[in-house]
Scaffold this motif. Sequence first.
Motif, PDB file in Angstrom:
ATOM      1  N   GLU A   1      32.320  43.391  42.600  1.00 27.47           N
ATOM      2  CA  GLU A   1      33.813  43.212  42.111  1.00 27.47           C
ATOM      3  C   GLU A   1      34.798  43.670  43.185  1.00 27.47           C
ATOM      4  OE1 GLU A   1      33.976  45.563  38.614  1.00 27.47           O
ATOM      5  OE2 GLU A   1      32.774  43.731  37.423  1.00 27.47           O
ATOM      6  N   ALA A   2      34.395  44.873  44.012  1.00 25.65           N
ATOM      7  CA  ALA A   2      35.254  45.521  44.862  1.00 25.65           C
ATOM      8  C   ALA A   2      35.459  44.443  46.118  1.00 25.65           C
ATOM      9  CB  ALA A   2      34.878  46.486  45.467  1.00 25.65           C
TER      10      ALA A   2
ATOM     11  N   ALA B   1      37.851  41.571  44.717  1.00 31.73           N
ATOM     12  CA  ALA B   1      39.105  41.999  44.929  1.00 31.73           C
ATOM     13  C   ALA B   1      39.917  42.143  46.001  1.00 31.73           C
ATOM     14  CB  ALA B   1      39.267  43.598  43.849  1.00 31.73           C
TER      15      ALA B   1
ATOM     16  N   PRO C   1      40.606  48.454  45.928  1.00 33.71           N
ATOM     17  CA  PRO C   1      39.538  49.352  45.722  1.00 33.71           C
ATOM     18  C   PRO C   1      39.427  50.385  46.631  1.00 33.71           C
ATOM     19  CG  PRO C   1      38.843  46.951  45.986  1.00 33.71           C
ATOM     20  CD  PRO C   1      40.151  46.996  46.216  1.00 33.71           C
TER      21      PRO C   1
ATOM     22  N   SER D   1      34.242  53.073  39.262  1.00 36.35           N
ATOM     23  CA  SER D   1      35.127  52.858  40.413  1.00 36.35           C
ATOM     24  C   SER D   1      36.549  53.430  40.290  1.00 36.35           C
ATOM     25  CB  SER D   1      35.277  51.385  40.221  1.00 36.35           C
ATOM     26  OG  SER D   1      35.952  50.677  39.292  1.00 36.35           O
TER      27      SER D   1
ATOM     28  N   ASP E   1      42.366  43.329  37.521  1.00 36.25           N
ATOM     29  CA  ASP E   1      40.663  43.045  37.297  1.00 36.25           C
ATOM     30  C   ASP E   1      40.636  41.634  38.040  1.00 36.25           C
ATOM     31  OD1 ASP E   1      38.360  42.869  36.107  1.00 36.25           O
ATOM     32  OD2 ASP E   1      38.857  41.895  34.230  1.00 36.25           O
TER      33      ASP E   1
ATOM     34  N   GLY F   1      37.984  41.227  40.095  1.00 40.31           N
ATOM     35  CA  GLY F   1      36.728  41.136  40.382  1.00 40.31           C
ATOM     36  C   GLY F   1      35.802  39.786  40.114  1.00 40.31           C
TER      37      GLY F   1
END
Length: 313
Positions: free
Chosen positions: A71-72, A75, A89, A104, A218, A220
């Motif tokens: 996800e990071a 992102a 992040p 996170s 969001d 991610g």
Amino acid sequence: MTMHADQLHVDAPTVRRLVHAQFPHWRGLPVVELRTPATVNAIFRIGEDLTARFPLVGDDPVQVRAALQAEAEAARELSGTSCVPVPEPVAIGAPGPGYPLPWSVQTWLPGHDGTVEDPAGSDAFALDLARLIAALRAQDTRGRRFSGSGRGGHLPDHDPWLETCFRHSEDVLDVRLLREVWTQLRTLPVVDPDAMCHGDLIPPNVLVDGGRLVGVLDGGGYGPADPALDLVSAWHLLDVPRRELLRDALGCGDVQWARGMAWAFQQAMGLVWYYRDTNPTMSRWGRRTLDRIVDAWPLDTTKALPAGAVEGL
């Protein structure tokens, strides 16, 4: 009341202890739980510039950490593409006393989410949204294709989930009509190659200020998918004139526009019954989206379809 049968509990004192133990340079910063309609994470603000997200469901720390790292990465890629701010992040925390999973930390963005400041009637917001979607679609997928199991791929793959939703919604929705809508939507063919999409442009994930789009949360799930996927935002966020403004700005064809309706339908059907008691905000906007779809139904996609074309049965 918890939203999920296996939901984890996490509170501000626990978060404060985890932050102090693992990130001592943030000691002394206030930790405040944010009351949001979020369903995947419990969210806490750390000082003025950070937020911590704690997954509400999960049992394998290794898998959760891998998901947070993915996800990071997504992102960061979105941040380099988006025409509005995206949380950056910052760190991934480890399990600790009182909480069994990785978690996170991201940067904080100002603004009100779309469940607090409704942008449905804002021309400026609709055009901001169109610019964002166009900017994402313009990015090179670098040969990647949709490979997930969620929204963004093959519409008929979601038949079992929709059947579950219909079964649980008999006492709250006009299921007979909604079955008819899905019966037609699920046959829409694939007409566009995969494009880069945010993947979840819903009211809790857009930040609004004065009727303008000022941030997207969001990120991610950013990645290649059916480009119609980001058109869920038209049905979740905009009224009729603003939907037409968005459609014209993006130049959406009939089938692409209808597939956006299909993805919004698939998402909204699950929101109404699943969160009816545990997250009324999510349930209400799911119902609003279904009302918008039913009001717009049927869309005339026939002129864009080859005779007998279906995506799959």
